[in-house]
Design a protein around this motif. Structure first.
Motif, short mmCIF file in Angstrom:
data_model
loop_
_atom_site.label_atom_id
_atom_site.label_comp_id
_atom_site.label_asym_id
_atom_site.label_seq_id
_atom_site.Cartn_x
_atom_site.Cartn_y
_atom_site.Cartn_z
N ALA A 114 -15.53 12.32 28.47
CA ALA A 114 -16.58 11.56 28.03
C ALA A 114 -15.98 10.02 27.73
N ARG A 115 -14.80 9.88 27.69
CA ARG A 115 -14.23 8.43 27.58
C ARG A 115 -13.70 7.62 28.48
N SER A 116 -14.23 7.91 29.80
CA SER A 116 -13.86 6.96 31.00
C SER A 116 -14.24 5.51 30.83
N VAL B 166 -18.27 6.80 8.80
CA VAL B 166 -17.23 7.33 8.30
C VAL B 166 -16.80 8.66 8.68
N ASP B 167 -15.57 8.75 9.11
CA ASP B 167 -14.96 9.91 9.69
C ASP B 167 -14.73 10.99 8.86
N MET B 168 -15.33 12.41 9.26
CA MET B 168 -15.05 13.46 8.51
C MET B 168 -15.24 13.36 7.20
N ALA B 169 -16.45 12.55 6.95
CA ALA B 169 -16.80 12.26 5.39
C ALA B 169 -16.82 13.48 4.56
N GLY C 143 -9.99 10.44 5.37
CA GLY C 143 -9.44 11.78 5.19
C GLY C 143 -8.02 11.89 5.30
N HIS C 144 -7.31 11.09 6.48
CA HIS C 144 -6.09 11.40 6.86
C HIS C 144 -5.45 10.09 7.56
N THR C 145 -4.22 9.81 7.56
CA THR C 145 -3.44 8.96 8.14
C THR C 145 -2.70 9.26 9.38
N LEU D 286 -2.16 9.16 18.62
CA LEU D 286 -2.20 10.66 19.11
C LEU D 286 -3.37 11.23 19.08
N ASP D 287 -4.43 10.41 18.33
CA ASP D 287 -5.81 10.81 18.33
C ASP D 287 -6.65 9.71 18.69
N ALA D 288 -6.09 8.97 19.51
CA ALA D 288 -7.04 7.78 19.85
C ALA D 288 -7.46 6.68 18.90
N GLY D 289 -6.50 6.49 17.87
CA GLY D 289 -6.65 5.74 16.88
C GLY D 289 -7.25 6.19 15.58
N TYR D 290 -7.78 7.42 15.38
CA TYR D 290 -7.99 8.25 14.44
C TYR D 290 -6.87 8.72 13.49
N ASP D 291 -5.87 8.09 13.77
CA ASP D 291 -4.68 8.43 13.21
C ASP D 291 -4.08 6.94 13.04
N HIS E 84 -18.00 10.01 21.43
CA HIS E 84 -16.73 10.32 22.33
C HIS E 84 -16.11 11.47 21.89
N ASP E 85 -16.64 12.57 21.33
CA ASP E 85 -16.31 13.98 21.03
C ASP E 85 -16.66 15.06 22.05
N MET E 86 -17.78 14.59 22.57
CA MET E 86 -18.73 15.72 23.22
C MET E 86 -18.97 15.32 24.74
N HIS F 217 -10.54 18.42 25.77
CA HIS F 217 -12.08 18.01 26.59
C HIS F 217 -12.56 16.93 26.42
N ARG F 218 -12.29 16.17 25.39
CA ARG F 218 -13.30 14.96 25.24
C ARG F 218 -12.99 13.75 26.11
N THR F 219 -11.91 13.84 26.83
CA THR F 219 -11.18 12.66 27.57
C THR F 219 -12.30 12.56 28.55
N SER G 19 -22.47 8.79 7.67
CA SER G 19 -21.39 9.69 7.66
C SER G 19 -21.37 10.77 8.78
N GLU G 20 -20.15 10.82 9.11
CA GLU G 20 -19.99 11.76 10.05
C GLU G 20 -19.75 13.17 9.20
N TRP G 21 -20.66 13.80 8.92
CA TRP G 21 -20.77 14.76 8.11
C TRP G 21 -21.37 16.12 8.85
N HIS H 234 -0.78 15.96 13.20
CA HIS H 234 0.12 14.82 12.72
C HIS H 234 -1.07 13.86 11.90
N GLN H 235 -2.03 14.55 11.19
CA GLN H 235 -2.97 13.86 10.30
C GLN H 235 -2.75 14.29 8.97
N PRO H 236 -1.84 13.94 8.21
CA PRO H 236 -1.74 14.58 6.82
C PRO H 236 -3.10 14.07 6.06
C1 NOJ Z 1 -13.79 12.89 14.11
C2 NOJ Z 1 -13.53 11.81 15.30
O1 NOJ Z 1 -14.96 11.45 15.65
C3 NOJ Z 1 -12.65 12.42 16.23
O2 NOJ Z 1 -12.61 11.68 17.35
C4 NOJ Z 1 -11.40 12.54 15.62
O3 NOJ Z 1 -10.46 13.17 16.33
C5 NOJ Z 1 -11.43 13.38 14.45
N1 NOJ Z 1 -12.68 13.11 13.50
C6 NOJ Z 1 -10.30 13.30 13.18
O4 NOJ Z 1 -10.18 12.07 12.83
#
Ligand code: NOJ
Length: 519
Positions: A377-379, A211-214, A101-103, A58-63, A321-323, A373-375, A249-251, A162-164
């Motif tokens: 950039a993910r083609s 590291v996502d959302m570190a 940060g979440h599952t 539901l979040d391209a694998g970040y879940d 992949h987010d911009m 809107h990120r889609t 880190s993604e900080w 959906h990411q507790p």
């Molecule tokens: C940042 C990731 O880069 C992004 O794609 C994701 O949706 C969020 N963190 C949530 O994990």
């Protein structure tokens, strides 16, 4: 710093969209393996792979629903192990994406945690002790879920609903009846579980993690002091057990993240960095119209850089992949100057797949897997003139995200055949960076000229006795600044030559130049 990071040039792979070898319309690990030589030939010697783990997507694998299992759509754990081996055979390294940060709600930890009966996982997530008490006003949360199970409480969410949020405790405790300190048994168990995940992949051959959302882990931690201390502990664990593992880190705030021991952090399109002023704003600095402003970005860069002992620990990516992609704002020649800038900065450069061939950002396409809107950039990666641009043998309708429909879309094949392409400029710049340590991650940077709404941007890179002057002038007018040094031979030049007269250095419109300095 981890040795291999010192000259690492990363290529970010979004696995869904890179190369599909089983004709199901979605990329896979075998597809990555088959294109490792392409990445190596470009000059990149490291890969960041976006999450490839089991997930409801539901979040391209970040879940993530199983941190230790490769999602079947990408292959198996054995395939990932093979990827590690193939990467290493080529003298390259690979970083996985760690999402601490979440599952996903589907994760077995959450399935247990949401039960009303107390169990081992009750405290694995951040819950209140009453369905009517919520997380309003608590920093580090992005809302909460209420009423989804029989457990009497609300659970914090970290990003999408959906990411507790996994529980690492609270830094400031307002209500001790349910807010746990960071060193309580439940948050400590979460820490151990994350160490166990890192150990699992590092033992298999992975070389580190993005590291996502570190910065999001500890709650009620407005200055992130608790999260910084938490990462300090993780880094100590890694230094002891896996000293060659790189942690980035993604900080988006290197002035905070690097204090915790992370090897590098990104300047990103969110947070205080002003990254967007450079490439994405209404008037990006790198546009030929010459109305941009790089000053706020450089000021923040300097603020983050000084406390790092002037080591190269700040990464400025070409995109991710987010911009939206660079080409949303900039044309081919402007993008070449962007790369001259990115590849002459300290810190590891990160090239988002497809940016090296000038792939477009697809506006107005339907969101896929929480991309919104990120889609665009993910083609799918555009390889050649074959079916689906060589991405997949599936039918066009089956592709996970539609291809760029433009018949003149760039492809790796075309770009490689055209000596004047972005691809060749990037390749040349990477090769140059790899051949002179003064352009690599750890060599110092000193900004010589960067004024409000002014061009050019000039900086010096220094390594021991050698130094190089870099001048980038994206604007459509020639530009000058005062310079009192002595210049030697030119290392790189895009555009006509510079002129140095009586302490005034003038560079032509739309140019970038790297010149050795003489003593
Ligand atoms: C940042 C990731 O880069 C992004 O794609 C994701 O949706 C969020 N963190 C949530 O994990």
């Amino acid at each position: 710093m981890v040795e291999w990071l010192k000259n690492a040039v990363f290529y970010e792979i979004y696995p869904q969209s890179f190369a599909d070898t089983n004709a199901d319309g979605i990329g896979d690990i075998q597809g990555i393996i088959e294109h490792l030589d392409y990445i190596r030939e470009l000059g990149c010697n490291a890969i960041w792979l976006n999450p490839c783990f089991a997930s409801p997507f539901l979040d391209a694998g970040y879940d993530v629903s199983d941190y230790k299992k490769v999602a079947p759509r990408y292959g198996t754990n054995a395939d990932l192990r093979r990827l590690f081996e193939e990467v290493h055979k080529r003298g390259m390294h690979v970083m996985l994406d760690l999402v601490p940060g979440h599952t996903a709600l589907e994760h077995p930890w959450f399935q247990e945690s949401q039960k009303p009966q107390h169990n081992e996982y009750s405290g694995r997530y951040v819950w209140t002790d009453d369905a009517w008490k919520d997380f309003s006003g608590i920093s580090g949360t992005m809302g909460f879920l209420r009423g989804i199970s029989q457990r009497d409480g609300c659970v914090a969410v970290n990003f999408y609903s959906h990411q507790p949020s996994l529980n690492y405790g609270f830094y400031e405790i307002d209500d001790p009846s349910w807010q746990q300190p960071m060193d309580a048994p439940d948050p400590m168990a979460t820490r151990e579980a994350v160490k166990d995940i890192m150990r699992f992949w590092l033992k298999m051959g992975c070389d580190g993690f993005r590291v996502d959302m570190a910065g999001s882990l500890v709650k009620n931690d407005p200055q992130q002091e608790g999260t910084i201390a938490l990462w300090h502990d993780f880094m100590q664990f890694l230094e002891k057990e896996f000293p060659d593992a790189a942690m980035i880190s993604e900080w988006g705030q290197p002035d905070r993240s690097l204090r915790s021991g992370f090897h590098m952090d990104f300047m990103l399109h969110f947070g205080p960095s002003h990254y967007t002023d450079l490439f994405h704003a209404d008037h990006p600095y790198f546009s030929r119209e010459g109305k941009g402003n790089a000053k706020a970005f450089i000021d923040y860069y300097k603020k983050c850089y000084e406390p790092t002992n002037r080591k190269g620990m700040i990464c400025v990516p070409s995109g991710n992949h987010d911009m939206a992609r660079l080409t949303n704002w900039l044309d081919k020649e402007e993008v070449k100057i962007v790369f001259a800038f990115l590849l002459s900065l300290p810190g590891a450069p990160f090239i988002y797949y497809g940016d090296e061939i000038g792939m477009r950002y697809l506006k107005d396409i339907v969101s896929v897997e929480g991309g919104y809107h990120r889609t665009g950039a993910r083609s799918p990666m555009q390889w050649d003139s074959g079916l689906n641009a060589g991405f997949s043998d599936a039918s066009a309708q089956e592709l996970y995200i539609p291809l760029d429909p433009d018949e003149n879309r760039p492809t790796a094949e075309k770009e490689m055949a055209d000596p004047d392409s972005i691809y060749h400029e990037v390749k040349k710049l990477i090769a140059l960076r790899q051949s002179v340590p003064v352009l690599q991650s750890e060599a110092e940077i000193e900004f010589l000229y960067c004024e409000e709404h002014a061009y050019p941007l000039a900086y010096r890179r220094t390594n021991g006795d050698s130094s190089v002057l870099v001048v980038v002038n994206p604007s459509g007018n020639e530009a000058s600044f005062s310079y009192n040094g002595k210049l030697g031979s030119v290392l790189y030049q895009n555009g006509a030559g510079y002129q140095l007269d009586n302490g005034k250095l003038t560079v032509p419109a739309a140019s970038a130049v790297f010149v050795w300095e003489e003593k």
